[in-house]
Design a protein around this motif. Structure first.
Motif, PDB file in Angstrom:
ATOM      1  N   GLU A 654     -32.433  15.740   2.025  1.00  8.50           N
ATOM      2  CA  GLU A 654     -33.267  16.426   1.034  1.00  8.50           C
ATOM      3  C   GLU A 654     -34.643  16.743   1.608  1.00  8.50           C
ATOM      4  OE1 GLU A 654     -32.078  17.458  -1.804  1.00  8.50           O
ATOM      5  OE2 GLU A 654     -30.137  16.520  -1.421  1.00  8.50           O
ATOM      6  N   PRO A 655     -35.387  17.677   1.001  1.00  6.14           N
ATOM      7  CA  PRO A 655     -36.688  18.105   1.552  1.00  6.14           C
ATOM      8  C   PRO A 655     -37.730  17.003   1.607  1.00  6.14           C
ATOM      9  CG  PRO A 655     -35.887  19.668  -0.096  1.00  6.14           C
ATOM     10  CD  PRO A 655     -34.998  18.482  -0.169  1.00  6.14           C
ATOM     11  N   ASP A 656     -37.661  16.035   0.682  1.00  5.87           N
ATOM     12  CA  ASP A 656     -38.645  14.949   0.666  1.00  5.87           C
ATOM     13  C   ASP A 656     -37.959  13.668   0.221  1.00  5.87           C
ATOM     14  OD1 ASP A 656     -39.107  14.615  -2.430  1.00  5.87           O
ATOM     15  OD2 ASP A 656     -39.244  16.769  -2.030  1.00  5.87           O
ATOM     16  N   GLU A 657     -38.642  12.542   0.438  1.00  3.69           N
ATOM     17  CA  GLU A 657     -38.022  11.241   0.182  1.00  3.69           C
ATOM     18  C   GLU A 657     -37.720  11.031  -1.297  1.00  3.69           C
ATOM     19  OE1 GLU A 657     -38.688   6.545   1.333  1.00  3.69           O
ATOM     20  OE2 GLU A 657     -40.441   7.793   0.936  1.00  3.69           O
ATOM     21  N   ARG A 658     -38.637  11.443  -2.172  1.00  2.00           N
ATOM     22  CA  ARG A 658     -38.409  11.216  -3.599  1.00  2.00           C
ATOM     23  C   ARG A 658     -37.170  11.962  -4.080  1.00  2.00           C
ATOM     24  NH1 ARG A 658     -42.516  12.378  -8.709  1.00  2.00           N
ATOM     25  NH2 ARG A 658     -41.459  10.990 -10.162  1.00  2.00           N
ATOM     26  N   THR A 659     -37.026  13.223  -3.669  1.00  2.00           N
ATOM     27  CA  THR A 659     -35.835  13.983  -4.043  1.00  2.00           C
ATOM     28  C   THR A 659     -34.593  13.334  -3.450  1.00  2.00           C
ATOM     29  OG1 THR A 659     -37.139  16.018  -4.103  1.00  2.00           O
ATOM     30  CG2 THR A 659     -34.756  16.261  -4.013  1.00  2.00           C
ATOM     31  N   GLY A 660     -34.716  12.839  -2.204  1.00  2.00           N
ATOM     32  CA  GLY A 660     -33.581  12.175  -1.576  1.00  2.00           C
ATOM     33  C   GLY A 660     -33.171  10.916  -2.319  1.00  2.00           C
ATOM     34  N   LEU A 661     -34.145  10.132  -2.777  1.00  2.00           N
ATOM     35  CA  LEU A 661     -33.828   8.911  -3.530  1.00  2.00           C
ATOM     36  C   LEU A 661     -33.201   9.258  -4.877  1.00  2.00           C
ATOM     37  CD1 LEU A 661     -36.971   6.708  -2.773  1.00  2.00           C
ATOM     38  CD2 LEU A 661     -34.661   6.450  -1.835  1.00  2.00           C
ATOM     39  N   ARG A 662     -33.644  10.351  -5.478  1.00  3.03           N
ATOM     40  CA  ARG A 662     -33.017  10.782  -6.733  1.00  3.03           C
ATOM     41  C   ARG A 662     -31.570  11.216  -6.507  1.00  3.03           C
ATOM     42  NH1 ARG A 662     -37.396  14.270 -10.330  1.00  3.03           N
ATOM     43  NH2 ARG A 662     -38.619  12.470 -11.041  1.00  3.03           N
ATOM     44  N   ARG A 663     -31.347  11.916  -5.403  1.00  2.76           N
ATOM     45  CA  ARG A 663     -29.972  12.312  -5.075  1.00  2.76           C
ATOM     46  C   ARG A 663     -29.108  11.065  -4.865  1.00  2.76           C
ATOM     47  NH1 ARG A 663     -27.981  17.174  -5.793  1.00  2.76           N
ATOM     48  NH2 ARG A 663     -29.531  18.219  -4.473  1.00  2.76           N
ATOM     49  N   LEU A 664     -29.655  10.075  -4.200  1.00  3.91           N
ATOM     50  CA  LEU A 664     -28.918   8.837  -3.973  1.00  3.91           C
ATOM     51  C   LEU A 664     -28.631   8.125  -5.295  1.00  3.91           C
ATOM     52  CD1 LEU A 664     -27.702   6.750  -2.086  1.00  3.91           C
ATOM     53  CD2 LEU A 664     -29.993   5.787  -1.759  1.00  3.91           C
ATOM     54  N   TYR A 665     -29.592   8.128  -6.198  1.00  2.00           N
ATOM     55  CA  TYR A 665     -29.398   7.518  -7.521  1.00  2.00           C
ATOM     56  C   TYR A 665     -28.216   8.171  -8.244  1.00  2.00           C
ATOM     57  CZ  TYR A 665     -30.578   6.105 -12.339  1.00  2.00           C
ATOM     58  OH  TYR A 665     -30.546   5.606 -13.622  1.00  2.00           O
ATOM     59  N   VAL A 666     -28.129   9.491  -8.157  1.00  2.00           N
ATOM     60  CA  VAL A 666     -26.998  10.209  -8.751  1.00  2.00           C
ATOM     61  C   VAL A 666     -25.688   9.725  -8.148  1.00  2.00           C
ATOM     62  CG1 VAL A 666     -25.877  12.462  -8.948  1.00  2.00           C
ATOM     63  CG2 VAL A 666     -28.348  12.263  -9.321  1.00  2.00           C
ATOM     64  N   CYS A 667     -25.635   9.659  -6.833  1.00  4.69           N
ATOM     65  CA  CYS A 667     -24.390   9.287  -6.147  1.00  4.69           C
ATOM     66  C   CYS A 667     -23.983   7.850  -6.447  1.00  4.69           C
ATOM     67  CB  CYS A 667     -24.548   9.493  -4.637  1.00  4.69           C
ATOM     68  SG  CYS A 667     -24.841  11.206  -4.148  1.00  4.69           S
ATOM     69  N   LEU A 668     -24.942   6.958  -6.535  1.00  7.13           N
ATOM     70  CA  LEU A 668     -24.635   5.551  -6.805  1.00  7.13           C
ATOM     71  C   LEU A 668     -24.043   5.348  -8.191  1.00  7.13           C
ATOM     72  CD1 LEU A 668     -27.834   3.840  -5.341  1.00  7.13           C
ATOM     73  CD2 LEU A 668     -25.504   3.575  -4.462  1.00  7.13           C
ATOM     74  N   THR A 669     -24.340   6.232  -9.115  1.00  7.48           N
ATOM     75  CA  THR A 669     -23.950   6.021 -10.514  1.00  7.48           C
ATOM     76  C   THR A 669     -22.747   6.853 -10.930  1.00  7.48           C
ATOM     77  OG1 THR A 669     -25.647   7.650 -11.150  1.00  7.48           O
ATOM     78  CG2 THR A 669     -26.258   5.322 -11.241  1.00  7.48           C
ATOM     79  N   ARG A 670     -21.931   7.291  -9.980  1.00  7.56           N
ATOM     80  CA  ARG A 670     -20.722   8.048 -10.321  1.00  7.56           C
ATOM     81  C   ARG A 670     -19.526   7.130 -10.551  1.00  7.56           C
ATOM     82  NH1 ARG A 670     -22.692  11.367 -12.695  1.00  7.56           N
ATOM     83  NH2 ARG A 670     -24.527  10.055 -12.417  1.00  7.56           N
ATOM     84  N   ALA A 671     -19.626   5.843 -10.219  1.00  9.60           N
ATOM     85  CA  ALA A 671     -18.484   4.929 -10.291  1.00  9.60           C
ATOM     86  C   ALA A 671     -18.374   4.299 -11.670  1.00  9.60           C
ATOM     87  CB  ALA A 671     -18.635   3.838  -9.233  1.00  9.60           C
ATOM     88  N   VAL A 672     -17.147   4.176 -12.173  1.00 12.02           N
ATOM     89  CA  VAL A 672     -16.933   3.531 -13.463  1.00 12.02           C
ATOM     90  C   VAL A 672     -16.116   2.243 -13.356  1.00 12.02           C
ATOM     91  CG1 VAL A 672     -17.129   5.680 -14.751  1.00 12.02           C
ATOM     92  CG2 VAL A 672     -14.903   4.946 -13.954  1.00 12.02           C
ATOM     93  N   SER A 673     -15.615   1.925 -12.178  1.00  9.61           N
ATOM     94  CA  SER A 673     -14.909   0.654 -11.999  1.00  9.61           C
ATOM     95  C   SER A 673     -15.376  -0.082 -10.750  1.00  9.61           C
ATOM     96  CB  SER A 673     -13.394   0.873 -11.925  1.00  9.61           C
ATOM     97  OG  SER A 673     -12.883   1.302 -13.166  1.00  9.61           O
TER      98      SER A 673
END
Length: 689
Positions: A654-673
């Motif tokens: 991502e262009p900057d760290e904050r946006t990158g951490l937000r993208r990571l937050y999205v990816c971490l929260t896709r799991a339901v089991s």
């Protein structure tokens, strides 16, 4: 809360009675469908147009009455109190009602299943021991496939019953999913139901943490509004707007499963498709083009051709000549220019205003002209010439093309709004010579849509649902807002998941751009799908990405749901394949999520290992349950098990760290089991330890 004693009841008679009611209800539904199929409309339509319309309505009704074998026809029952002289829910005095996805009645018209959206069904979602809402017993049903196999009872007025967690409710929430998103009518919670049943005239903004069901709430709100206000919304229309085509494919079966077949779905790019998008912008350029100041720049550009008249208008009718002096024409043009009306509407009004000035002179001279005379004067060649000179025709796309291609024109329109550097960023590097050679970007298309609306008002729908709204620019909000100026909206999003350079800073600001500043903001923080261990781990990022948001909680506890593993760089691909193989040993869907730059390498590894995989939006099946997901498309999707490849690469992409951490937050929260995180480089600082 429910008691489970009856699930173990050795006497099957109560369960058998419920199974018999299910069989009878399905037979009644088939009879309802047969009655519609047997309708003869040959003698009831006056012409072929009416026949086509009625035939289409009948086809839609037949589809809505389909009995889906694997979908429970009803999922609950309400037994209302019966007390002489007591006030009970309207039409529910001591009666039992089965709550399901659609209404089913018998041959006499008596209800066998009541639609979940009906007022009498509301206590199924809202009633509690503290506020039983005149309900004596709430029964939930458990299904295996389409077969009713269990039930649980909750005696809301029995103070002696021990409160326990509903196993059937928990099992339905946690049930593995293969295929697209499904409805949640059996598990809607009170805080969700309050949003679903909000009035049609009000706009609701839902700030929802991952797993809180905000997308499902928005879709079920559409279904509820169509039930409660069908005539109104049938005239004005409804629309669901999602972030991308993959997301829309994922949710596209929810509303049809609820019997709603006519709700359109689109992305913002679909809405503004006046020009072909063939170019791209840098993050800086896209951010400036998406800034709300561009609306004023465009307004100036559209109106730049307005000129004050210098010559009078002389209208010849028969032997008479009528002269409207230049100063009077100027007053008319200036008054229209200062009014806040569309450019095109003002241009249409101008000849009528000039004609009216002529009619005033006619009346003063003793004539008695009528509306037909005014229309004839408005069409006079001299009047047309004056309108063309003072208020020329505007082509919205050509106006934007000129604005992005001509530095002098942009400077004139952006004076006091954009500084010199911002103007340079907005201008195309290679000016287009015409519409055919223009390489429009997605942000340019939004500007063209704004210009179209400045010329001619955009049609408004009755209700719009906007999902993943946190990623829209102010200009995109304006584009959506134009589609519901006279209607209402449901806005869904999570500020912590904003991953665009122009991501929304606050919902108050977003709602102002949308034109719905009066909207009610609701917050959903109780998660139902993401396991507690996973959401707690992802929430470590919140202080860095959205310090004003409270961490989400989760009602789910899933042993071994989270695994964090460091592996040597040379072994990463093999470790990822191993984690995928382990996940495939469980029931449900699997998402392999990785930085976009890692996708080709992982695809090659999966191909070499002979592991079938899908792209986002493709429907999973028994043969292919693994989806390879680029981090940029993970938002809004959900998988039973997620294997997350190299978090550091996702952040660095991502262009900057904050946006990158937000993208990571999205990816971490896709799991339901379950979630397995594999990394070779150091994890982002908030996730260490």
């Amino acid at each position: 809360m429910p008691s489970h004693a009856q699930i173990q009841d050795p006497t099957p008679e109560p369960l058998r009675r419920e199974q018999d009611h299910l069989s009878a209800s399905r037979a009644a539904l088939r009879a309802m469908r047969h009655d519609v199929e047997a309708l003869d409309i040959s003698d009831v339509t006056g012409n072929w147009v009416n026949a086509q319309i009625l035939s289409r309505q009948i086809d839609d009704r037949i589809k809505a009455l389909a009995d889906l074998a694997d979908t429970p026809l009803f999922f609950g029952r309400l037994d209302y109190l019966k007390a002489p002289g007591a006030e009970v829910a309207e039409g529910a005095d001591g009666e039992n009602f089965y709550i399901g996805r659609r209404h089913v009645h018998d041959a006499e018209g008596d209800p066998m299943v009541v639609d979940w959206r009906a007022p009498v069904s509301q206590p199924f979602y809202r009633a509690s021991r503290a506020e039983p809402m005149d309900v004596r017993l709430r029964r939930r049903f458990g299904y295996t496939g389409g077969d009713l196999t269990a039930y649980e009872d909750e005696h809301l007025t029995d103070a002696t019953e021990t409160a326990t967690t509903s196993r059937l409710l928990q099992a339905e929430i946690e049930r593995p999913r293969v295929g697209p998103m499904r409805d949640i009518v059996a598990t809607i919670q009170p805080e969700q139901d309050e949003i679903v049943r909000a009035g049609v005239t009000g706009t609701v903004c839902v700030q929802g943490a991952p797993g809180t069901g905000k997308t499902a709430v928005g879709l079920h709100r559409v279904a509820y509004l169509l039930y409660a206000h069908r005539d109104r919304l049938a005239r004005t229309g409804t629309l669901v707007i999602g972030p991308n085509a993959s997301f829309l494919q994922y949710i596209e079966q929810v509303l049809p499963a609820l019997g709603e077949l006519q709700v359109k779905q689109a992305t913002v790019d679909d809405l503004v498709s006046h020009v072909p998008v063939r170019g791209t912008d840098s993050a800086l350029t896209a951010r400036i083009k998406g800034d709300a100041r561009m609306a004023q720049v465009l307004r100036r550009a559209v109106r730049s051709g307005i000129r004050m008249p210098t010559e009078p208008v002389v209208v010849v009718r028969g032997s008479r000549r009528w002269r409207v002096p230049a100063y009077e024409l100027e007053e008319i043009v200036r008054e229209l220019a200062e009014r806040d009306i569309r450019y095109g509407a003002a241009r249409e009004a101008l000849p009528q205003r000039i004609a009216h000035a002529v009619l005033v002179q006619m009346e003063r001279s003793g004539e008695a002209p009528d509306d037909r005379v005014q229309d004839a004067v408005a069409r006079n060649a001299a009047v047309k010439a004056a309108v063309k000179e003072c208020w020329p025709q505007v082509d919205p796309a050509k106006t934007v093309l000129r604005l992005l291609s001509e530095p002098e024109f942009l400077a004139e329109c952006a004076r006091g709004l954009l500084d010199d550097d911002e103007q340079k960023a907005v201008l195309w590097e290679k000016p287009a010579r015409g519409l055919g050679s223009a390489r429009w970007s997605a942000a340019d298309a939004v500007l063209v849509d704004e210009a179209y609306d400045l010329v001619q008002r955009t049609s408004s729908l009755g209700h719009v649902v906007l999902d993943e709204a946190q990623d829209l620019s102010p200009m995109q909000y304006r584009a959506v807002g134009r589609r519901c100026t006279t209607g209402s909206a449901t806005i869904l999003g999570d500020l912590a998941q904003g991953t665009t350079p122009w991501a929304t800073a606050s919902w108050d600001e977003a709602l102002r751009h949308l034109g719905k500043a009066e909207a009610r903001i609701e917050e959903l923080t109780r998660g139902f799908r993401v396991p507690r261990e996973v959401i707690a781990y992802a929430s470590r990022l919140l202080p860095s990405i959205a310090p004003g948001l409270a961490p989400a909680t989760s009602v789910r506890e899933s042993a071994g749901a989270l695994e964090i593993r460091h592996v040597p760089t040379a072994e990463l691909d093999a470790a990822v394949l191993g984690a995928c193989a382990q996940a495939l040993g469980h029931e449900g869907s699997i998402g392999l999520i990785a930085a976009d730059a890692r996708l080709d390498a992982l695809a090659a590894a999966l191909d070499a290992a002979g592991v079938p995989y899908l792209a986002p939006g493709q429907e999973t099946s028994a043969q292919a349950r693994l989806t390879l997901v680029p981090a940029s498309l993970a938002k809004g999707l959900e998988y039973d098990y997620v294997v997350l490849d190299e978090p550091g690469a996702i952040v660095d992409g991502e262009p900057d760290e904050r946006t990158g951490l937000r993208r990571l937050y999205v990816c971490l929260t896709r799991a339901v089991s379950g979630l397995a995180v594999l990394h070779t480089t150091a994890l982002p600082e908030p996730l260490r330890g």
